[in-house]
Structure formats: structure tokens, C-alpha cells
Write a protein that holds these residues in place. Structure first.
Motif, PDB file in Angstrom:
ATOM      1  N   ILE A 276       0.830  -1.202   0.000  1.00 11.94           N
ATOM      2  CA  ILE A 276       0.000   0.000   0.000  1.00 11.94           C
ATOM      3  C   ILE A 276       0.866   1.254   0.000  1.00 11.94           C
ATOM      4  CG2 ILE A 276      -1.706   1.340   1.293  1.00 11.94           C
ATOM      5  CD1 ILE A 276      -2.967  -1.089   0.100  1.00 11.94           C
ATOM      6  N   SER A 277       1.871   1.288   0.884  1.00 13.52           N
ATOM      7  CA  SER A 277       2.715   2.483   0.982  1.00 13.52           C
ATOM      8  C   SER A 277       3.470   2.735  -0.318  1.00 13.52           C
ATOM      9  CB  SER A 277       3.693   2.354   2.155  1.00 13.52           C
ATOM     10  OG  SER A 277       4.552   1.249   1.979  1.00 13.52           O
ATOM     11  N   SER A 278       3.914   1.652  -0.978  1.00 14.03           N
ATOM     12  CA  SER A 278       4.653   1.790  -2.234  1.00 14.03           C
ATOM     13  C   SER A 278       3.773   2.350  -3.347  1.00 14.03           C
ATOM     14  CB  SER A 278       5.221   0.432  -2.646  1.00 14.03           C
ATOM     15  OG  SER A 278       5.884   0.519  -3.889  1.00 14.03           O
ATOM     16  N   CYS A 279       2.559   1.816  -3.480  1.00  7.77           N
ATOM     17  CA  CYS A 279       1.698   2.277  -4.577  1.00  7.77           C
ATOM     18  C   CYS A 279       1.194   3.698  -4.321  1.00  7.77           C
ATOM     19  CB  CYS A 279       0.543   1.314  -4.808  1.00  7.77           C
ATOM     20  SG  CYS A 279      -0.760   1.362  -3.594  1.00  7.77           S
ATOM     21  N   LEU A 280       0.978   4.052  -3.053  1.00  4.88           N
ATOM     22  CA  LEU A 280       0.547   5.412  -2.736  1.00  4.88           C
ATOM     23  C   LEU A 280       1.652   6.408  -3.048  1.00  4.88           C
ATOM     24  CD1 LEU A 280      -1.414   4.975   0.627  1.00  4.88           C
ATOM     25  CD2 LEU A 280      -2.336   5.264  -1.674  1.00  4.88           C
ATOM     26  N   LYS A 281       2.889   5.991  -2.805  1.00  6.88           N
ATOM     27  CA  LYS A 281       4.031   6.857  -3.114  1.00  6.88           C
ATOM     28  C   LYS A 281       4.084   7.155  -4.602  1.00  6.88           C
ATOM     29  CE  LYS A 281       9.034   7.245  -2.430  1.00  6.88           C
ATOM     30  NZ  LYS A 281      10.250   6.576  -1.874  1.00  6.88           N
ATOM     31  N   LYS A 282       3.806   6.150  -5.441  1.00  4.35           N
ATOM     32  CA  LYS A 282       3.797   6.352  -6.893  1.00  4.35           C
ATOM     33  C   LYS A 282       2.724   7.361  -7.299  1.00  4.35           C
ATOM     34  CE  LYS A 282       5.481   1.692  -7.964  1.00  4.35           C
ATOM     35  NZ  LYS A 282       5.127   0.377  -8.571  1.00  4.35           N
TER      36      LYS A 282
END
Length: 331
Positions: A276-282
Motif C-alpha cells: 500500500i505504501s509503495s503504490c501510494l508513493k507512486k
């Protein structure tokens, strides 16, 4: 988290629920060892709204008293305003800090003045804090709500920061598990088709719904995984798209609004949090993992979590409100 937070099973034992567009079904109970004698003596009614989920009606004036083994565990008041929002002692300012989330943010087990939103508002003077949380709420509920609801008349401010507080977010987005009974079965069902969110109906319309109802009746559901045909990665991807969709819907109504996601100390699913944190960062959506910052709460310390009720104590509200002030520079 070391203590399993059986949110749905516990809270259904605590509240009388009335249904809209649905028959009343049986009330479930907390069956954890040592928790069989958990009961509520004063109840608050809640409504099931098809395609929206569980909400307390507007202008509710209620109270509750939770007993464990005949002794008072916690008690308090549950009051809402004309827009279904639980009271948070809102101060009128030019800046709105708007919180979306599920039962822990709503404040199951604590009185109005002990909720995270109310305690936060008592500590800041330059932001108006609103509690839009409802029990069993997930990104699919909020996305559908924003697509079909104009918030602007409810929030007469100049600056806006919207925050979604996730707690078991991915499971609630797709799971509608049998033990959660009817109140999640009528939540909106969204699927991801060619990279786009598609509204397919409500959770009980999903192909695997009847199958998992049968598993629950046979007692084998607990070993069956999520009641979904999706893989874990597909569930995470769907959840990320729902977060992105929430931001898009907010920007339509409030073009200069900020949107962030906060992870509460509720789950130790590291893979889910990482994804979740990775995709939100994108997607340039800020993500704050409060679970890493409050280890005692994440480990289920009785100072922070009510036994058997499995929800936060007033001490948690105090600690979490301080984190909101620090991470979001609230004044």
C-alpha cells in the motif's frame, strides 16, 4: 498485532442494528476465550444503507455501557450531528481536518469526548476536526460515498486536508466475510477492470458469497482465507486504486484539498503495508504508518486496548491525537 481484533464479531454483540432494505438478522457474539460474558446494557441503534454501509442516523443521542463478567468495562455517550458525524467538539476555523475511517476512529468503546477526533480538536485551535468514521468502513465505502454525495454544504471552509485512517483496509474492501453478517454484505462492491474501478453492486452479489456462507455454516470458514476470488496482490491493487479514486473524487469537490492515508496500530500484515505504501508513493499520496511509532499499542497493551472489546482506550486517543498534531503540523 498480537491480540486479534475481531472487530465485527465483538461489536455486533454490543449494538442493536436496524436495517434499511434488508430483514433483521441474528446478532453475533464474541466467542473468544474469556470473553463470552461481554454484554451491553444501553444500546445505540445503527442503520444499514444499501451501497453505503453501516451508519448511525443523524441527530442521534445515545449512550452505552459495556459489561464484562458483570462489571463495567467502559461506558459513555454516542451523539451525532445532522450529517451522521459523531460529535467532535468542532471549532469554527478556516481549515478543515476531515477524518475517514472505521470503528477505532469512530470510537467504539469510548464516549464522544474520548474519541480520537474529539481529543485532537481539544488540542488544536486553527483546524476544525470532523469525524466521518463509521464502523466497518473501508475504502470502497468512502469512494462510493464521495461519488454520490456532495460534501461541500457540510464543510464551509477555505482549506481542506482529508485523511483516511486504514485498519484492516484491504480485507474490508473485498471480504464481506460471513461472520460479519448483513451489515457488510450491503457495502458497495467494486472490481478492477482494465485499470478502472467498476461498481458491480453490493458485496452479497459477488460470485463467491454463497460459497463462503456455506463454509461459515460448516465451521470451515476460518481456514479458508478471505472470502474473495482475488489473490492477495489483486486485493492490494484494488485497494490502492480505491485510494486514488477517493483523492480524485475529493479534488472534484475541493480542487485544492490535500489527501493522506494513515495506518493505525491494528495489523502486523507487513506485506500489505509495504504494498500500500509503495503504490501510494507512486501516486504522490502521503502515507503515515502510526503502527511503527506506537509499538505498545500495536502489541495490544491493556493500557491502550480494552480487553475482549478489542478497541482503543482513551489513552490511545490521547497518544494518537499527539501523533496527528506532530505529523500534520496541526495548531
Amino acid at each position: 498485532m498480537k491480540i486479534v481484533l475481531s472487530i465485527a464479531g465483538v461489536v455486533l454483540a454490543l449494538l442493536i442494528v436496524f436495517f434499511i432494505d434488508r430483514e433483521v438478522i441474528e446478532v453475533e457474539h464474541n466467542t473468544e476465550d474469556g470473553c463470552e460474558n461481554l454484554e451491553l446494557t444501553k444500546r445505540v441503534e445503527e442503520g444499514i444503507y444499501k451501497n453505503y454501509g453501516l451508519r448511525i442516523p443523524p441527530n442521534t443521542k445515545g449512550e452505552f455501557e459495556v459489561l464484562l463478567d458483570g462489571k463495567i468495562l467502559t461506558s459513555g455517550k454516542v451523539n451525532t450531528d445532522q450529517y451522521h458525524r459523531r460529535l467532535s467538539g468542532v471549532k469554527q476555523t478556516d481549515n478543515a481536518f476531515v477524518l475517514f475511517g472505521a470503528s477505532v476512529l469512530f470510537g467504539t468503546g469510548v464516549s464522544d469526548e474520548e474519541t480520537i477526533a474529539y481529543v485532537l480538536q481539544s488540542k488544536v485551535n486553527e483546524h476544525s476536526v470532523y469525524n466521518y468514521a463509521s464502523r466497518a468502513t473501508a475504502p470502497n465505502n468512502i469512494y462510493h460515498f464521495l461519488k454520490n454525495h456532495d460534501l461541500r454544504p457540510e464543510l464551509p471552509h477555505g482549506n481542506f486536508h482529508f485523511v483516511y485512517v486504514q485498519s484492516h483496509a484491504t480485507a474490508y474492501s473485498v471480504d464481506a466475510a460471513p461472520e460479519y453478517s448483513g451489515w457488510m454484505h450491503l457495502s458497495p462492491w467494486y472490481s478492477l477492470e482494465e485499470g478502472k474501478l467498476v461498481h458491480k453492486g453490493v458485496m452479497e452479489d459477488r460470485p463467491y458469497h454463497k460459497k463462503y456462507l456455506e463454509l461459515a455454516k460448516s465451521g470451515t470458514y476460518r481456514n479458508s482465507g478471505l472470502s474473495t476470488e482475488l489473490s492477495n496482490d489483486e486485493v492490494y491493487e484494488l485497494t490502492c486504486h480505491l485510494y486514488t479514486g477517493i483523492r480524485k473524487e475529493l479534488i472534484k469537490q475541493f480542487p485544492k484539498a490535500k489527501f493522506s492515508v494513515v495506518n493505525f496500530p491494528l495489523s502486523n500484515n507487513e506485506k500489505e503495508i509495504e504494498y500500500i505504501s509503495s503504490c501510494l508513493k507512486k501516486d504522490n499520496i502521503p502515507f503515515f504508518n502510526f503502527a511503527e511509532m506506537l509499538k505498545e499499542m500495536d502489541e495490544g497493551s491493556p493500557e491502550f486496548v480494552f480487553p475482549c472489546l478489542d478497541h482503543y482506550t482513551p489513552k490511545s486517543s490521547d497518544a494518537l491525537s499527539d501523533l496527528f498534531i506532530k505529523m500534520f503540523d496541526l495548531k
